[in-house]
Design a protein around this motif. Structure first.
Motif, PDB file in Angstrom:
ATOM      1  N   ALA A 826       5.577  -0.425  93.817  1.00 37.16           N
ATOM      2  CA  ALA A 826       4.218  -0.363  94.357  1.00 37.16           C
ATOM      3  C   ALA A 826       3.245   0.025  93.266  1.00 37.16           C
ATOM      4  O   ALA A 826       3.576   0.782  92.341  1.00 37.16           O
ATOM      5  CB  ALA A 826       4.151   0.632  95.510  1.00 37.16           C
ATOM      6  N   ASP A 827       2.010  -0.513  93.365  1.00 40.67           N
ATOM      7  CA  ASP A 827       0.957  -0.193  92.404  1.00 40.67           C
ATOM      8  C   ASP A 827      -0.335   0.075  93.155  1.00 40.67           C
ATOM      9  O   ASP A 827      -0.420  -0.092  94.373  1.00 40.67           O
ATOM     10  CB  ASP A 827       0.778  -1.333  91.394  1.00 40.67           C
ATOM     11  CG  ASP A 827       0.345  -2.634  92.050  1.00 40.67           C
ATOM     12  OD1 ASP A 827      -0.731  -2.662  92.675  1.00 40.67           O
ATOM     13  OD2 ASP A 827       1.084  -3.641  91.939  1.00 40.67           O
ATOM     14  N   ARG A 828      -1.341   0.486  92.424  1.00 42.13           N
ATOM     15  CA  ARG A 828      -2.689   0.696  92.966  1.00 42.13           C
ATOM     16  C   ARG A 828      -3.662  -0.251  92.271  1.00 42.13           C
ATOM     17  O   ARG A 828      -4.719   0.141  91.810  1.00 42.13           O
ATOM     18  CB  ARG A 828      -3.127   2.147  92.765  1.00 42.13           C
ATOM     19  CG  ARG A 828      -2.386   3.144  93.629  1.00 42.13           C
ATOM     20  CD  ARG A 828      -2.709   2.968  95.096  1.00 42.13           C
ATOM     21  NE  ARG A 828      -2.029   3.958  95.935  1.00 42.13           N
ATOM     22  CZ  ARG A 828      -2.057   3.928  97.255  1.00 42.13           C
ATOM     23  NH1 ARG A 828      -2.725   2.963  97.865  1.00 42.13           N
ATOM     24  NH2 ARG A 828      -1.411   4.850  97.954  1.00 42.13           N
ATOM     25  N   GLY A 829      -3.292  -1.531  92.239  1.00 42.12           N
ATOM     26  CA  GLY A 829      -4.078  -2.514  91.514  1.00 42.12           C
ATOM     27  C   GLY A 829      -5.045  -3.283  92.392  1.00 42.12           C
ATOM     28  O   GLY A 829      -5.547  -2.781  93.408  1.00 42.12           O
ATOM     29  N   ILE A 830      -5.266  -4.544  92.027  1.00 42.98           N
ATOM     30  CA  ILE A 830      -6.316  -5.359  92.677  1.00 42.98           C
ATOM     31  C   ILE A 830      -5.866  -5.906  94.031  1.00 42.98           C
ATOM     32  O   ILE A 830      -6.684  -6.409  94.799  1.00 42.98           O
ATOM     33  CB  ILE A 830      -6.717  -6.542  91.764  1.00 42.98           C
ATOM     34  CG1 ILE A 830      -5.490  -7.428  91.470  1.00 42.98           C
ATOM     35  CG2 ILE A 830      -7.331  -6.026  90.476  1.00 42.98           C
ATOM     36  CD1 ILE A 830      -5.823  -8.652  90.634  1.00 42.98           C
ATOM     37  N   GLY A 831      -4.566  -5.832  94.343  1.00 42.50           N
ATOM     38  CA  GLY A 831      -4.095  -6.322  95.621  1.00 42.50           C
ATOM     39  C   GLY A 831      -4.031  -7.855  95.666  1.00 42.50           C
ATOM     40  O   GLY A 831      -4.344  -8.554  94.695  1.00 42.50           O
ATOM     41  N   ILE A 832      -3.611  -8.368  96.809  1.00 42.82           N
ATOM     42  CA  ILE A 832      -3.478  -9.818  97.020  1.00 42.82           C
ATOM     43  C   ILE A 832      -4.166 -10.168  98.335  1.00 42.82           C
ATOM     44  O   ILE A 832      -3.942  -9.481  99.345  1.00 42.82           O
ATOM     45  CB  ILE A 832      -1.989 -10.239  97.095  1.00 42.82           C
ATOM     46  CG1 ILE A 832      -1.262  -9.855  95.797  1.00 42.82           C
ATOM     47  CG2 ILE A 832      -1.846 -11.742  97.353  1.00 42.82           C
ATOM     48  CD1 ILE A 832       0.237 -10.044  95.869  1.00 42.82           C
ATOM     49  N   PRO A 833      -4.989 -11.216  98.379  1.00 43.91           N
ATOM     50  CA  PRO A 833      -5.584 -11.626  99.665  1.00 43.91           C
ATOM     51  C   PRO A 833      -4.499 -11.890 100.703  1.00 43.91           C
ATOM     52  O   PRO A 833      -3.448 -12.472 100.397  1.00 43.91           O
ATOM     53  CB  PRO A 833      -6.342 -12.914  99.302  1.00 43.91           C
ATOM     54  CG  PRO A 833      -6.634 -12.778  97.834  1.00 43.91           C
ATOM     55  CD  PRO A 833      -5.473 -12.037  97.254  1.00 43.91           C
ATOM     56  N   ASP A 834      -4.748 -11.439 101.937  1.00 43.83           N
ATOM     57  CA  ASP A 834      -3.719 -11.537 102.978  1.00 43.83           C
ATOM     58  C   ASP A 834      -3.230 -12.971 103.189  1.00 43.83           C
ATOM     59  O   ASP A 834      -2.042 -13.195 103.424  1.00 43.83           O
ATOM     60  CB  ASP A 834      -4.270 -10.982 104.302  1.00 43.83           C
ATOM     61  CG  ASP A 834      -4.470  -9.481 104.243  1.00 43.83           C
ATOM     62  OD1 ASP A 834      -3.801  -8.835 103.412  1.00 43.83           O
ATOM     63  OD2 ASP A 834      -5.296  -8.951 105.008  1.00 43.83           O
ATOM     64  N   LYS A 835      -4.131 -13.942 103.088  1.00 45.85           N
ATOM     65  CA  LYS A 835      -3.738 -15.330 103.346  1.00 45.85           C
ATOM     66  C   LYS A 835      -2.839 -15.895 102.238  1.00 45.85           C
ATOM     67  O   LYS A 835      -2.231 -16.957 102.425  1.00 45.85           O
ATOM     68  CB  LYS A 835      -4.975 -16.205 103.501  1.00 45.85           C
ATOM     69  CG  LYS A 835      -5.846 -16.280 102.248  1.00 45.85           C
ATOM     70  CD  LYS A 835      -7.056 -17.162 102.472  1.00 45.85           C
ATOM     71  CE  LYS A 835      -7.906 -17.278 101.215  1.00 45.85           C
ATOM     72  NZ  LYS A 835      -9.104 -18.133 101.434  1.00 45.85           N
ATOM     73  N   GLU A 836      -2.766 -15.172 101.087  1.00 44.64           N
ATOM     74  CA  GLU A 836      -1.959 -15.679  99.968  1.00 44.64           C
ATOM     75  C   GLU A 836      -0.658 -14.913  99.785  1.00 44.64           C
ATOM     76  O   GLU A 836       0.108 -15.220  98.867  1.00 44.64           O
ATOM     77  CB  GLU A 836      -2.777 -15.624  98.676  1.00 44.64           C
ATOM     78  CG  GLU A 836      -4.049 -16.471  98.702  1.00 44.64           C
ATOM     79  CD  GLU A 836      -4.747 -16.497  97.364  1.00 44.64           C
ATOM     80  OE1 GLU A 836      -4.088 -16.872  96.382  1.00 44.64           O
ATOM     81  OE2 GLU A 836      -5.935 -16.150  97.296  1.00 44.64           O
TER      82      GLU A 836
END
Length: 902
Positions: A826-836
């Motif tokens: 796990a990280d605290r980065g930019i994340g991923i859009p839910d649809k992707e």
């Protein structure tokens, strides 16, 4: 279907009512149709839009291509225009129509130029006509433009005329939904003049266009197509108007011709007359057959002639219709009123007037009396030349079974024996009734011949033994002669009817068997995509239905025929087909597209009958049958024709499916190759430039670098080399997984050891970053490939480092849940859009918000391959306060080692 009289109100067509109901709440579509570019479609559309704006309508330009034409730009300037949407495609900024903005503004009328246009990648829809459908569904009226070459149903004709394949087409269903189609047309000379003046294309394209597409002959042909298409559209609107207002036809706005077709040998002549009449009037024509209940069914010859007549009408361009009813005149006139027929062609009656009077009013007289405004053409019958079939056919020769005759006579003898001893108790009429029994039984069991023989023998015996004077063939009372005649008539009628019923029953059984075989085969191959399986199934089914050895030959890459399937009682038939003489016959049939071999006029010495498998006039293979007889029966030929048609359709379907699959694979391969090249060029160029720049600085003697500077440059070289090594390793690992070269070597693995080894490999990349681990002592050991699982963790941690901040913490944890171990990074980065989230494990896929970072998009796909090879699952979720958690689960073996044995 009843006859529609002149005074009876016409029923509303339910299909038209449904069509109108489906348009409720939709916007109205107006198409400005032209023969080619440059005829003035956009100009006419804008002029009409100005008129609507002057009437107070809210008009908006959604998209218009002016092509730099001054007159068009002046018209555009007077109308509100929507700003285009910017889309990035292959590092270029492209403009496209903003569909969402149009629906949000919701004008009364929107102008959308070039209906056949393909949208820029990334648009809501692939094609512009889909955008137009969305706008219409929103209740907005649309003006649009279209060239005739973009109509889907005319695409192949345009290619034949111009020699150019038009890729962008619009389905006919879209055009059929249009409320109005306006034809925009100018003479070819004016269009060519506009081209030369640079009003259609830029100067560099004009000469090429004049040499290729815009030749006078092409333009005239396209104009005629556009005119005919528009005329057909207007004709449809006329029919709809007549149905809506219950107006009786026909209206002579457009000529339509109908010819009556039957099994008569004169029908072929009538069909040709109707064709010539339609050609002279430039009209559509129909060939109609009315099936009525008959006291006697059609004979084999009549059935064959009827099918041939209908095929002739179809080949000559007529629309064939088959109807059924008790009154042919009523059925013909009902269809004539429904289709707005203006002329009916019918043959002159061949029977004499007395016979027609006995049968009732003649068909011709009834048509004339009830035709109303329809013209009736009565053509004198001219017998067509008898058809010479390509395959020699013959009626099954009648087989004589003497045992059936003996059986009838035996039953007659039994009745005679019984009647002789009881003749004093029985009257002659009772004896005559007993003698009917063997006649009727012979008729029902054995057919016409035995029943006739039994009847004649019965009359002779009855007269000799029982009619006074007995034991003599003379008759004392003349009334007995009438009894004999009636007795024979009853026997003949019963025998004839029974024979016909038995024949029809046998024919129905054979037809059921062949139909069932065709049905079973079509069901078997419906979902089959393997050509060999389909062809072998076809050969086996055809062999069972025809009871002849069957072979299917298909061309190879050198266009030479090869045996792809064979079915027969033994394998000798395959050897026969392989003989040079048989191969030559099969090749002749393939090259000429005609039947050849046994039972034909072409190379009849062959042992096989070879039929070409044709689809849309193209020969795709050969269907062969081993025959002993030199002639086929009509039923056999009809069954063979059905099997060859089914074989052609099955083979073409599989071939098309294979081509489609190959096209998909090529498209996917091209996409992957493009992504690969883009990724490699980007990922390798940057570290390579760093390495070269650092080496150049170290080798430059004019620059004296301190030791710390040299160290930094060498660190850059090492960092760039590591990045290049990672890219190459990912590419090699992907290739190995796809080729199956990597084998999972399972052994007992400790999750804690794997995590430690992976972090050690990444010590240079960590560069002081904090990684927090949480691996409980109770985690059991798992069976897996330690090296591959280490690679999974290396890729996941490297991914977390890349897409998180420099000061953020990376969490690596593991836990046991039921019979599996779950490992997470796990990280605290930019994340991923839910649809992707579901796409990030695909090859070369990178989320939109991650494209600014370096990467090939292969790391996570390799993780997925390794985890699934271990029987596990990998997934990703967004963390509540930002960042991503990527987890994978691995099964715990039943014979696992205890946790304290590590």
């Amino acid at each position: 279907m009843g006859f529609l009289s002149i005074n009876e109100p016409q029923r509303r067509n339910p299909d038209l009512l449904l069509k109108k109901a489906s348009k409720e709440g939709r916007g109205k579509l107006t198409i400005f149709l032209g023969a080619a570019a440059g005829v003035g479609k956009t100009f006419a559309m804008l002029e009409n839009a100005h008129e609507r704006q002057a009437e107070g309508m809210n008009v908006l330009i959604g998209w218009v291509e002016t092509h730099g034409r001054r007159e068009t730009e002046e018209l555009v300037a007077g109308l509100p225009r929507l700003a285009p949407k910017l889309l990035e495609y292959r590092s270029k900024q492209l403009t496209e129509m903003d569909l969402d903005a149009i629906i949000a503004q919701h004008p009364e009328l929107v102008l959308v130029d070039e209906l056949a246009h393909t949208n820029v990648a990334g648009s809501c829809y692939v094609r512009r006509f889909q955008d137009v459908e969305e706008i219409l569904n929103a209740g907005i009226n649309v003006y649009t433009t279209l060239n005739i070459q973009h109509v889907e149903s005319l695409n192949d004709i345009v290619e034949q005329i111009t020699g150019i394949k038009v890729r962008e087409t619009v389905p006919d269903s879209i055009i059929e939904q249009a409320d109005q189609v306006q034809l925009i047309d100018i003479p070819p000379e004016d269009l060519i003049k506009r081209l030369k003046e640079g009003k259609v294309y830029v100067p560099g394209q004009v000469e090429r266009a004049l040499r290729n597409f815009f030749r006078p002959g092409n333009i005239n042909a396209l104009r005629e197509m556009a005119l005919r298409f528009t005329a057909h559209r207007v004709d449809q609107q006329l029919n709809e108007y007549m149905h809506d207002h219950a107006i009786e036809g026909p209206w002579p706005a457009a000529e339509r011709i109908m010819v009556c077709v039957s099994a008569s040998p004169f029908s072929a002549h009538l069909i040709r007359v109707a064709r010539r009449l339609a050609q002279a009037m430039k009209a559509e024509w129909y060939a109609v057959h009315i099936a009525t209940p008959r006291s006697t069914p059609l004979t084999e010859k009549e059935r064959e002639r009827l099918a041939r007549n209908l095929h002739l009408a179809e080949d000559l361009g007529g629309k064939v219709r088959s109807l059924s009813g008790h009154d042919p005149a009523e059925e013909l006139l009902t269809m004539a009123h429904a289709e707005n027929i203006t002329h009916i062609v019918i043959g002159k009656p061949q029977q004499n007037r007395v016979w027609e009077w006995l049968r009732g009013e003649a068909l011709v007289d009834k048509l004339i009396r009830k035709s109303g405004g329809i013209h009736i053409h009565i053509v004198r019958g001219k017998k067509d030349q008898e058809y010479a079939p390509r395959v020699k056919t013959a009626v099954n020769p009648p087989q004589i079974f003497w045992s059936h005759y003996a059986g009838g006579l035996a039953m007659m003898g039994a009745v005679t024996f019984l009647s002789w001893f009881l003749h004093r108790e029985l009257e002659l009429v009772n004896i005559a009734m007993l003698y009917l029994l063997p006649v009727l039984v012979s008729a029902t069991r054995w057919g016409r011949g035995p029943s006739y023989a039994t009847a004649i023998a019965t009359v002779v015996v009855f007269d000799f033994l029982f009619v006074p004077p007995r034991l003599s063939f003379t008759v004392s009372d003349i009334r007995y002669l009438w009894s004999f005649i009636i007795f024979l008539l009853v026997a003949f009628v019963a025998g004839g009817k029974a024979e016909r019923l038995r024949h029809e029953a046998r024919f129905a059984q054979r037809r059921e068997k062949s139909t069932w075989s065709l049905y079973e085969f079509s069901r078997e191959v419906a979902a089959q995509v393997d050509l060999d399986a389909v062809i072998n199934g076809l050969a086996q089914r055809a062999y069972q239905a025809l009871d002849w050895a069957v072979v299917v030959l298909l061309p190879n890459q050198y266009d030479k025929l090869e045996i792809k399937a064979f079915a027969g009682p033994d394998g000798s038939g395959r050897t026969v087909v392989s003989e040079p003489s048989e191969c030559a016959v099969a090749m002749w049939a393939y090259e000429h597209g005609e039947v050849a071999g046994r039972a034909t006029e072409t190379l009849p010495a062959a042992q096989y009958l070879y039929l070409p498998l044709k689809v849309h006039g193209r020969v795709i293979g050969i269907f062969g049958m081993h025959m002993v007889e030199k002639k086929l029966t009509t039923e056999q030929w009809r069954l063979i024709d059905a099997w060859t048609s089914m074989a052609a359709i099955a083979v073409e379907r599989i071939q098309l499916a294979q081509k489609a699959s190959q096209a998909v694979l090529m498209t996917e391969s091209e996409r992957l190759r493009t992504a690969l090249f883009n990724s490699i060029s980007h990922e390798i160029r940057t570290p390579l430039a760093t390495i070269i720049g650092s080496i150049d600085a170290l080798l430059d003697r004019t620059i004296e670098l301190p030791r710390t500077g040299q160290y930094e440059l060498m660190a850059n070289i090492k960092d760039g080399a590591i990045r290049m090594e990672r890219v190459v390793n990912n590419l090699l690992d992907t290739a190995r997984w796809e080729s199956g070269a990597i084998q999972v070597k399972k052994d007992w693995c400790d999750i804690g050891d794997i995590v430690g080894a992976s972090l050690h490999r990444l010590k240079d990349s960590l560069d002081g970053r904090k990684v927090r681990t949480d691996i409980p002592e109770s985690i059991p050991m798992i069976k897996g490939d330690c090296v591959l699982l280490e690679q999974v963790l290396v890729n996941l941690v490297d991914n977390a480092l890349k897409y998180s901040g420099e000061n953020s913490i990376i969490d690596v944890s593991a836990l046991k849940e039921e019979e599996k171990v779950i490992v997470s990074v796990a990280d605290r980065g930019i994340g991923i859009p839910d649809k992707e989230l579901s796409n990030i494990f695909q090859k070369f896929y990178r989320a939109d918000n991650a494209k600014a970072k370096s990467g090939t998009g292969l790391g996570l796909s390799i993780c997925k391959e390794i985890v699934e090879a271990h029987g596990g699952v990998i997934w990703a979720i967004n963390r509540p306060n930002g960042g991503v958690r990527i987890s994978f689960s691995l099964p715990v073996e039943a014979d696992k080692k205890p946790a304290d044995s590590k």
